[in-house]
Each structure stands twice: as C-alpha cells, then as structure tokens.
Design a protein around this motif. Sequence first.
Motif, PDB file in Angstrom:
ATOM      1  N   ALA A 182       0.577  -1.497   0.040  1.00  0.00           N
ATOM      2  CA  ALA A 182      -0.241  -0.151  -0.206  1.00  0.00           C
ATOM      3  C   ALA A 182       1.118   1.328  -0.045  1.00  0.00           C
ATOM      4  O   ALA A 182       0.371   2.300  -0.757  1.00  0.00           O
ATOM      5  N   GLU A 183       2.101   1.293   0.857  1.00  0.00           N
ATOM      6  CA  GLU A 183       2.733   2.004   0.873  1.00  0.00           C
ATOM      7  C   GLU A 183       3.830   2.710  -0.824  1.00  0.00           C
ATOM      8  O   GLU A 183       3.917   3.549  -1.347  1.00  0.00           O
ATOM      9  N   GLN A 184       4.189   1.376  -1.241  1.00  0.00           N
ATOM     10  CA  GLN A 184       4.949   1.724  -2.435  1.00  0.00           C
ATOM     11  C   GLN A 184       3.610   2.200  -3.604  1.00  0.00           C
ATOM     12  O   GLN A 184       4.196   3.510  -4.103  1.00  0.00           O
ATOM     13  N   LEU A 185       2.104   2.041  -3.898  1.00  0.00           N
ATOM     14  CA  LEU A 185       1.422   1.935  -4.832  1.00  0.00           C
ATOM     15  C   LEU A 185       0.421   3.907  -3.921  1.00  0.00           C
ATOM     16  O   LEU A 185       0.258   4.053  -4.850  1.00  0.00           O
ATOM     17  N   GLY A 186       0.387   3.585  -3.233  1.00  0.00           N
ATOM     18  CA  GLY A 186       0.105   4.804  -2.778  1.00  0.00           C
ATOM     19  C   GLY A 186      -1.828   4.575  -2.450  1.00  0.00           C
ATOM     20  O   GLY A 186      -2.575   5.967  -2.086  1.00  0.00           O
ATOM     21  N   PHE A 187      -2.348   3.597  -2.106  1.00  0.00           N
ATOM     22  CA  PHE A 187      -3.561   2.960  -1.420  1.00  0.00           C
ATOM     23  C   PHE A 187      -3.342   1.891  -1.216  1.00  0.00           C
ATOM     24  O   PHE A 187      -3.130   1.230  -1.535  1.00  0.00           O
ATOM     25  N   PRO A 188      -4.739   1.455  -0.083  1.00  0.00           N
ATOM     26  CA  PRO A 188      -4.775   0.500   0.262  1.00  0.00           C
ATOM     27  C   PRO A 188      -5.049  -0.688  -0.202  1.00  0.00           C
ATOM     28  O   PRO A 188      -5.926  -0.650  -1.211  1.00  0.00           O
ATOM     29  N   VAL A 189      -4.728  -2.084  -0.507  1.00  0.00           N
ATOM     30  CA  VAL A 189      -5.235  -2.965  -1.194  1.00  0.00           C
ATOM     31  C   VAL A 189      -6.145  -3.597  -0.398  1.00  0.00           C
ATOM     32  O   VAL A 189      -7.164  -4.282  -1.597  1.00  0.00           O
ATOM     33  N   VAL A 190      -6.407  -3.858   0.030  1.00  0.00           N
ATOM     34  CA  VAL A 190      -6.794  -5.060   1.031  1.00  0.00           C
ATOM     35  C   VAL A 190      -7.652  -3.929   2.596  1.00  0.00           C
ATOM     36  O   VAL A 190      -7.332  -2.855   2.590  1.00  0.00           O
ATOM     37  N   GLU A 191      -9.157  -4.697   2.906  1.00  0.00           N
ATOM     38  CA  GLU A 191      -8.770  -4.133   3.891  1.00  0.00           C
ATOM     39  C   GLU A 191      -9.424  -5.252   4.929  1.00  0.00           C
ATOM     40  O   GLU A 191     -10.581  -6.269   4.041  1.00  0.00           O
ATOM     41  N   ARG A 192     -10.217  -5.626   5.696  1.00  0.00           N
ATOM     42  CA  ARG A 192     -10.875  -6.197   6.824  1.00  0.00           C
ATOM     43  C   ARG A 192     -12.238  -6.276   6.470  1.00  0.00           C
ATOM     44  O   ARG A 192     -12.796  -5.611   6.537  1.00  0.00           O
ATOM     45  N   LYS A 193     -12.765  -6.734   6.854  1.00  0.00           N
ATOM     46  CA  LYS A 193     -14.319  -7.525   6.625  1.00  0.00           C
ATOM     47  C   LYS A 193     -14.891  -8.835   7.074  1.00  0.00           C
ATOM     48  O   LYS A 193     -14.005 -10.314   5.805  1.00  0.00           O
ATOM     49  N   GLY A 194     -15.753  -8.651   7.962  1.00  0.00           N
ATOM     50  CA  GLY A 194     -15.710 -10.050   8.627  1.00  0.00           C
ATOM     51  C   GLY A 194     -14.083 -10.508   9.473  1.00  0.00           C
ATOM     52  O   GLY A 194     -13.324  -9.566   9.324  1.00  0.00           O
ATOM     53  N   ARG A 195     -14.191 -11.820   9.369  1.00  0.00           N
ATOM     54  CA  ARG A 195     -13.325 -12.959   9.534  1.00  0.00           C
ATOM     55  C   ARG A 195     -11.890 -13.151   8.952  1.00  0.00           C
ATOM     56  O   ARG A 195     -10.778 -12.973   8.869  1.00  0.00           O
ATOM     57  N   GLY A 196     -12.684 -12.021   7.677  1.00  0.00           N
ATOM     58  CA  GLY A 196     -11.445 -12.621   6.616  1.00  0.00           C
ATOM     59  C   GLY A 196     -11.057 -10.936   5.459  1.00  0.00           C
ATOM     60  O   GLY A 196     -11.071  -9.273   6.795  1.00  0.00           O
ATOM     61  N   VAL A 197     -10.277 -10.473   4.628  1.00  0.00           N
ATOM     62  CA  VAL A 197     -10.372  -9.662   4.133  1.00  0.00           C
ATOM     63  C   VAL A 197     -10.963  -9.673   2.867  1.00  0.00           C
ATOM     64  O   VAL A 197     -10.890 -10.295   1.704  1.00  0.00           O
ATOM     65  N   ALA A 198     -10.751  -8.309   2.211  1.00  0.00           N
ATOM     66  CA  ALA A 198     -11.311  -8.340   1.033  1.00  0.00           C
ATOM     67  C   ALA A 198     -10.529  -6.857   0.214  1.00  0.00           C
ATOM     68  O   ALA A 198      -9.560  -6.183   0.369  1.00  0.00           O
ATOM     69  N   LEU A 199     -10.846  -7.221  -1.465  1.00  0.00           N
ATOM     70  CA  LEU A 199      -9.992  -6.116  -1.915  1.00  0.00           C
ATOM     71  C   LEU A 199     -10.803  -4.871  -1.666  1.00  0.00           C
ATOM     72  O   LEU A 199     -11.693  -4.343  -1.923  1.00  0.00           O
ATOM     73  N   THR A 200     -10.343  -3.874  -1.625  1.00  0.00           N
ATOM     74  CA  THR A 200     -10.346  -2.227  -1.658  1.00  0.00           C
ATOM     75  C   THR A 200     -10.564  -2.553  -3.565  1.00  0.00           C
ATOM     76  O   THR A 200     -10.453  -3.085  -4.420  1.00  0.00           O
ATOM     77  N   PRO A 201     -11.322  -1.093  -3.905  1.00  0.00           N
ATOM     78  CA  PRO A 201     -11.299  -0.909  -4.980  1.00  0.00           C
ATOM     79  C   PRO A 201     -10.353  -0.921  -5.987  1.00  0.00           C
ATOM     80  O   PRO A 201     -10.436  -0.997  -7.188  1.00  0.00           O
ATOM     81  N   ARG A 202      -9.805  -0.516  -5.542  1.00  0.00           N
ATOM     82  CA  ARG A 202      -8.052   0.003  -6.145  1.00  0.00           C
ATOM     83  C   ARG A 202      -7.606  -1.212  -6.059  1.00  0.00           C
ATOM     84  O   ARG A 202      -6.689  -1.800  -7.503  1.00  0.00           O
TER      85      ARG A 202
END
Length: 305
Positions: free
Chosen positions: A58-78
């Motif tokens: 995320a730091e390299q790209l300048g935007f988060p790539v995943v986010e917490r969703k329940g017990r797992g994670v999901a991709l952010t739109p970007r």
Amino acid sequence: MIDLSPGFFNAHSMSIKNLDLDLLRSFAAVAELGSISAAAQRIGRTQSAVSLQMDRLAEQLGFPVVERKGRGVALTPRGAAFLDDARRLLDLNDRVLGHHLRSGFSEPLRLGFVQDVAESALQRILARLGSLFPGAPITVRVCSTNTMIEKLRIGELDLAAGYRVETDVPTRLIMREQMCWIGARSLRLNPEEPVPLLMFESPCIFRSAAISALTAAGRSFRIALTSPSLPGVMAAVGAGLGITLRSARSLRPDLMTIGDLGTQPLPHFEYALYSRAENRLPALDQIEQVIEEELRRERPLFAVA
C-alpha cells in the motif's frame, strides 16, 4: 538545451519506483484465498509478515489494496483494479525465469482435467507449465473424474483435477463452488410446463443434483438434451433449448442464472486434485500449485476448510 549530465540521470532514476515481486505474490495469494492467514500458510510466512507486506505494498502504490471484512479480508476497489496487473507481472516474471533458468525436469507429464477446467483455466495452466518445464512432454486427457481416477490407478496419469468423489486414491481438496441454474437470457420458462433440462449423460453430479432439487420442489421436468461434452450442453443452453445446472464459471454474456424455480438452496460441489499413491514425480508439488492458483483465478472462490 537537454541536460545529459550524470546528475540528471541520478535524479531521474531516484524518482522511479520498482514494485517488489514478493509483495505482489503475497497480494495475489491474499486475493485468491480471501484470508491473510491462509495466504501466509500457502507462501510459507507468518500471518504478521503477510500483513506487513500488504502495508508495504500500500505504501509503494499510494493506496490500500485490502481491507478487513468479517473474519477475512476483501480487496479495496483500487486493489481489485490492480490485481490483474499484479498477476501479469508475476506471470511475466515466471515465464522469463522459466525461459532462462531451464528446469532439468524432462520426464513426461500426464495430466487429467474435467471439462469445466478444460473450458476455463487449462490454457493458462499449460502456458505456465510449458515455461516451468520446457523439456517435459505433456499429455492432457479431458474426461470424467471417475475415468481419471481409474487411469491414475493403472499408471496412465500422474495428476488429475476433478470433482470430489469417494476414493482411496490420494486426494487433496482445493476449493468449493456453488451450483446454479443457467439459461439463455432470451429463455422464458412456462411455470405450467415441465422444466426442460440440458444435462450431461450419467453419472454426473450436476445431473443428479438437478433432478433431486426439482423433485424435492415438486417441479415436473423433462430431459430435453443429453450430451457427453460440456460444449454440447452449453451450446444447447445458448440456443434456448432449456436450462442446465453448473457453476457460475460457465456463465457467458448471453447467459444468466435462473432463480425462480422454487427449489431449495442448491448444493456446493468441490474440486480436488488426485495423484498416484506410488512413484510420485518430483515436479507434482509445483504443478499442483499452478493448477490451484489458476482455478482460483477464474472466479472469487473460497477455500475448503
């Protein structure tokens, strides 16, 4: 006047960022499995290390790539938009290494696949295997799971990707998918008439599940077409001759899921990898990983617990 001094090139090169392929590989695993812990287990790192990798990416790209969703994670739109590019970079890396760092493995690879795999992911699987093992002749058989298991027993196959069935052959579950009714967008079913089914010939897990679901719901049906091939079944579906029961990976732009048949929730089915009990080839671990990754790439799937 153009500045061609060493200072210009030093300053320019400092502005170029290079993506870390290790971060991309971990990101692809997280995206496929929907879980940082499952991705960590696959790539041989700790869960905290993979979490830190997602932060670094995320730091390299300048935007988060995943986010917490329940017990797992999901991709952010970007992150979802970036996933295909990440996979292309990884595929290119693997092809280049496979080309220049030639594998010494040159034994024949005899692989089997059910038709759903052959229709979707087989081209990508073979492209990667050709890069990894350029000296190994590959034989591919596309047939039923039971046929592949028998060929494993008699030594005619080394590895098979099929549906989960009860067998004493070494088996590894890799994923689960939901069955769904599929029909042409132009199809209009008359609720007063028997449901026209387009089916594989027996034995077939989808055929059995379709008949059981309609019988349990009290819906009459008729077998409008039987075929031993997936292209034959799906051609009939596209022609509007009736509906079939498959997974969502069989959908095309001219097809849609059918949800108004009054049946209970349809069952899941599972994909599994089958191998021989003896004389296991040293390359099979890599081949299994390639097949699993490409099947999971086809659609968002969830792992077998």
